[in-house]
Design a protein around this motif. Structure first.
Motif: not given
Lengths: 250, 243
Positions: A158-161, A181-200
């Motif tokens: 629910g918070h992607a870590g 994962a729900i993108l709700c909680g990591p900072h900008f850099a963390g969310m950017t990494a997840i968006v870049k590296k995880i199956d959309e």
């Protein structure tokens, strides 16, 4: 279509408005949010009546004109009644998933009732949404462990870590095809990494709106908006994936 | 004057930021200055290298970048030497990161470093929010042992210790609350509890977008009420001209 996949019918909202989401939806309107997954807040507290709380979430959604869809919650430590209540939520209330908050609800993800809930969610083909990012019961690795043990069930972080454990979330998201994962909680850099590296196809967006009176949508909508990604990926994350994962009728 | 209390400069691949890019971001955000500390690797190890890098980068833009330093207390006497060197060469703030550096801020291990900071009259920024080593109450305990040192509670306990801050923050008047990661809607509630005069704005760039964070916090927190949070409170701690 913008779908906020992480909101709560907050205790303050419930106390003031009962099951009328009109004012709540006005906040969504201000930010262009079309639909939201609604979870209980009061129902996460140990002294709550879980049946009553699930009914309130259902009724609130019924009064939303199709803007809100409900997720159930139960307390695994209540044992067998929790299993029956979850079955009622899916079969009778048409709830679209099970939300668990091991930190606030105070239970371990390792246990026989948890195992049975995982099997039930798999059998019903509805996702389990967890609060995550918080030791000692809500770490992404613990939810990831469930995903490894129950490969036929969909699990959602629910918070992607959150801020501290997004790297662990990222690793398990890579490993487990049934972990989302729900993108709700990591900072900008963390969310950017997840968006870049995880199956959309495995990512959604959310805000945690409703826990109190504050408007968390503006900040979190703005944050996802400034993360660079292809339009087709953004369309999936902001809504299309939720339609598929929660089997919404649009 | 608007001052960003916390950014990191480093040569890391994913979270790197150099002085020129930071100043560009400050210009875009309309922010006058930023306090810069080493990145995570040089927070944990290679402290001297990191501190020297910050001093070097800040000298390129002395009116815009204010150098901070860090040191890992597990280095013992060597840590003290590194800290003396950094303060003598221009570092104005000590940054401690108990989670990354692996220690408790209220453990005796930190005492020599805090004693040095007290001697130089430098504020100490302490990261909070990490689950074992980032409790706001740990910092309060430490701050009560060092009432003459000004502490900055980095990230205001975000994410999971947010509910401790309004209570803990009242216990030690020498602790200021920094809001990066806390998000504006939560940070405002903290300031309602502990007072605007103890609030400090930081972006935590480049992990956060400096421009976006400043835009959002200023939108939630109108300047006529919160102007001191955006600069004057920190300027007072750092002993720099508030205008």
């Amino acid at each position: 279509m913008i779908i906020d996949t992480h909101t709560h019918w907050g205790i303050v909202w419930e106390d003031k408005y009962g099951t009328d989401p009109s004012e709540w939806l006005k906040v969504c309107d201000r930010h262009g949010v079309d639909m939201s997954a609604l979870m209980t807040h009061r129902g996460l507290t140990i002294n709550s009546d879980m049946k009553r709380c699930n009914d309130i979430v259902r009724e609130t959604c019924d009064r939303s004109g199709g803007r809100l869809f409900p997720l159930a919650t139960v307390h695994p430590d209540f044992g067998e009644p929790s299993l029956r209540e979850f079955e009622r939520c899916v079969n009778d209330l048409d709830m679209r998933g099970l939300k668990l908050h091991p930190w606030i609800q105070g239970f371990s993800t390792s246990g026989t009732v948890m195992d049975e809930l995982c099997r039930l969610c798999g059998a019903f083909n509805v996702p389990m949404i967890f609060h995550d990012g918080t030791p000692c019961y809500s770490m992404p690795s613990q939810i990831g462990g469930l995903a490894l043990r129950f490969p036929d069930t969909k699990f959602v972080l629910g918070h992607a870590g959150l801020l501290e454990l997004w790297r662990s979330a990222l690793s398990f998201l890579k490993r487990c095809p049934n972990l989302y994962a729900i993108l709700c909680g990591p900072h900008f850099a963390g969310m950017t990494a997840i968006v870049k590296k995880i199956d959309e196809n495995k990512l959604m967006w959310g805000t945690d709106f409703g826990f109190g009176w504050s408007d968390s949508i503006e900040y979190r909508k703005g944050l996802i908006d400034i993360i660079a990604m292809h339009d087709s990926k953004r369309t999936k994350i902001m809504g299309d994936n939720a339609v598929r994962i929660f089997k919404l009728k649009i | 004057m608007k001052i960003d209390c916390y950014v990191t400069l480093s040569r890391e691949k994913d979270t790197g930021l150099r002085a020129g890019d930071l100043v560009h971001e400050l210009d875009l955000a309309g922010v006058d200055k930023a306090v810069a500390a080493p990145g995570e690797r040089e927070m944990a190890v290679y402290n001297q290298t990191g501190n020297n890098f910050i001093l070097s980068e800040s000298r390129k833009y002395p009116d815009r970048i204010i150098p901070a330093c860090t040191v890992n207390p597990w280095y013992g006497g060597k840590a003290e030497e590194i800290l003396h060197y950094a303060f003598k060469h221009g570092a104005v703030m000590l940054v401690l990161h108990p989670t990354i550096q692996g220690f408790l801020i209220n453990d005796d291990l930190a005492i020599p470093l805090l004693t040095i900071a007290q001697h130089y009259k430098r504020p100490v920024y302490v990261h909070t929010g990490g689950h074992l080593y980032g409790s706001p109450w740990q910092l309060i305990d430490c701050a009560m042992r060092f009432p003459d040192v000004k502490f900055i509670m980095g990230h205001a306990g975000a994410t999971d210790f947010w509910n401790d801050v309004p209570y803990a923050g009242k216990f030690a008047p020498n602790v200021y609350i920094e809001g990066s990661y806390a998000r504006p809607f939560t940070f405002m509630a903290h300031l309602d509890a502990v007072g605007i005069d103890r609030g400090i704005m930081g972006s935590a760039a480049p992990k956060n977008s400096l421009v976006y964070e400043w835009e959002q916090y200023q939108r939630y927190m109108p300047d006529d009420t919160y102007s001191s949070v955006f600069g004057a409170n920190l300027a007072g701690l750092l002993g720099i001209n508030k205008e």
